[in-house]
Design an enzyme around this catalytic site. Sequence first.
Site, PDB file in Angstrom:
ATOM      1  N   ASP A 106      11.062   1.436  -2.796  1.00 31.42           N
ATOM      2  CA  ASP A 106       9.961   0.787  -2.088  1.00 31.42           C
ATOM      3  C   ASP A 106      10.387   0.529  -0.641  1.00 31.42           C
ATOM      4  O   ASP A 106      10.823   1.452   0.048  1.00 31.42           O
ATOM      5  CB  ASP A 106       9.557  -0.492  -2.855  1.00 31.42           C
ATOM      6  CG  ASP A 106       8.326  -1.190  -2.301  1.00 31.42           C
ATOM      7  OD1 ASP A 106       7.200  -0.707  -2.543  1.00 31.42           O
ATOM      8  OD2 ASP A 106       8.494  -2.220  -1.616  1.00 31.42           O
ATOM      9  N   TYR A 155      -4.120  -3.653   0.687  1.00 33.58           N
ATOM     10  CA  TYR A 155      -3.124  -4.719   0.752  1.00 33.58           C
ATOM     11  C   TYR A 155      -2.340  -4.715   2.064  1.00 33.58           C
ATOM     12  O   TYR A 155      -2.023  -5.779   2.611  1.00 33.58           O
ATOM     13  CB  TYR A 155      -2.187  -4.674  -0.459  1.00 33.58           C
ATOM     14  CG  TYR A 155      -1.127  -3.598  -0.448  1.00 33.58           C
ATOM     15  CD1 TYR A 155       0.184  -3.886  -0.074  1.00 33.58           C
ATOM     16  CD2 TYR A 155      -1.416  -2.290  -0.831  1.00 33.58           C
ATOM     17  CE1 TYR A 155       1.159  -2.912  -0.059  1.00 33.58           C
ATOM     18  CE2 TYR A 155      -0.441  -1.310  -0.835  1.00 33.58           C
ATOM     19  CZ  TYR A 155       0.837  -1.620  -0.439  1.00 33.58           C
ATOM     20  OH  TYR A 155       1.809  -0.649  -0.417  1.00 33.58           O
ATOM     21  N   TYR A 232       5.600  -5.823   6.564  1.00 29.82           N
ATOM     22  CA  TYR A 232       4.324  -5.144   6.790  1.00 29.82           C
ATOM     23  C   TYR A 232       3.749  -5.523   8.159  1.00 29.82           C
ATOM     24  O   TYR A 232       3.140  -4.689   8.828  1.00 29.82           O
ATOM     25  CB  TYR A 232       3.326  -5.516   5.702  1.00 29.82           C
ATOM     26  CG  TYR A 232       3.727  -5.080   4.316  1.00 29.82           C
ATOM     27  CD1 TYR A 232       3.377  -3.831   3.822  1.00 29.82           C
ATOM     28  CD2 TYR A 232       4.464  -5.923   3.488  1.00 29.82           C
ATOM     29  CE1 TYR A 232       3.736  -3.424   2.545  1.00 29.82           C
ATOM     30  CE2 TYR A 232       4.831  -5.528   2.215  1.00 29.82           C
ATOM     31  CZ  TYR A 232       4.466  -4.277   1.743  1.00 29.82           C
ATOM     32  OH  TYR A 232       4.834  -3.878   0.484  1.00 29.82           O
ATOM     33  N   HIS A 297       5.259   2.318 -10.391  1.00 27.03           N
ATOM     34  CA  HIS A 297       5.964   2.076  -9.129  1.00 27.03           C
ATOM     35  C   HIS A 297       7.369   1.499  -9.307  1.00 27.03           C
ATOM     36  O   HIS A 297       8.314   1.918  -8.638  1.00 27.03           O
ATOM     37  CB  HIS A 297       5.127   1.136  -8.256  1.00 27.03           C
ATOM     38  CG  HIS A 297       5.741   0.843  -6.919  1.00 27.03           C
ATOM     39  ND1 HIS A 297       5.886   1.804  -5.939  1.00 27.03           N
ATOM     40  CD2 HIS A 297       6.257  -0.295  -6.392  1.00 27.03           C
ATOM     41  CE1 HIS A 297       6.443   1.270  -4.866  1.00 27.03           C
ATOM     42  NE2 HIS A 297       6.692  -0.003  -5.124  1.00 27.03           N
TER      43      HIS A 297
END
Length: 318
Positions: A106, A155, A232, A297
């Site tokens: 990730d 998201y 992010y 995931h």
Amino acid sequence: MEEIQHRTIPVNGLSMHVAELGEGPLVLFLHGFPELWYSWRHQMVFVAARGYRAVAPDMRGYGDTTGAPLDDPSKFTMLHLVGDLISLLDAVSPNGADKVFVVGHDWGALIAWHLCMYRPDRVKALVNLSVAFFPRNPEMNPVEKMRSLYGEDHYICRFQEPGDIEAEFEKIGVKEVVKNILAFRNPAPLYFPKGKGFTYSADRAPWLTEEELDYYVTKFEKTGFTGGINYYRAFGLSWELNAPWAGAQVNVPTKFIVGELDLVYHTPGTKDFIHKGGFKKFVPLLQEIVVLEGAAHFVNQERADEINEHIYAFLQQF
């Protein structure tokens, strides 16, 4: 997990919590969102039993690593995150000239790609899970790209406004947030419509015990989610700062593993890029691509035994 040793190391202005196990060539494990060093518990025990030294930090803003300014997302760029790792390697590697193995998942995978792109002199070989390497798009940063594909409720877009998604997560509760994200198995995009929270409620993932879930919950109840979400928020700034590496390759021997149901794998264009030559063009030492049937995931925890064997088989080649 009692045998795993823990210590705190001064790293790039942080106090970084690091879990360690074993002796031998160093394997650096890098976690993603919303996770911790603990996500690698199965892999650490496995490789340590086979003659390797497993090192897994809580990344900047996570868990027991402290010192990152949570109110300033600009301190969470890729340059900061890779800088943390170089400083960590300087501290934990007995000989700074020795290259190390790196395993990422990730966000940890994304950071590992950049570590290898910026500093291939520090990495012997790489096993990355879930997130493939994509060259920098000079026309559009990743947040704008996701907004153009999926809209404001995606998201990554919802994570941009400081404090916004944290307020929603607070209403939902830490345990429900962590449980739902870790159990996500839909290859479709993940949305958080404003004011509506999760569009689904999932049972605890079958590969996660109640005790294991509680470990995550206890840590995120203490820290909140802002540290991880700031990655992010710095996406756009990282894209700007990466302009000098436009078109650069990752020149490290690499194995890539992804779950068949991983939502990242199903982003438009990703499968073609991975399987039709684009990936290999930018990662010329890519040796193997593994797609795990029926896996989602969080593949290193869901299919821990298979991932352990895949990692070990690759490490043994060096």
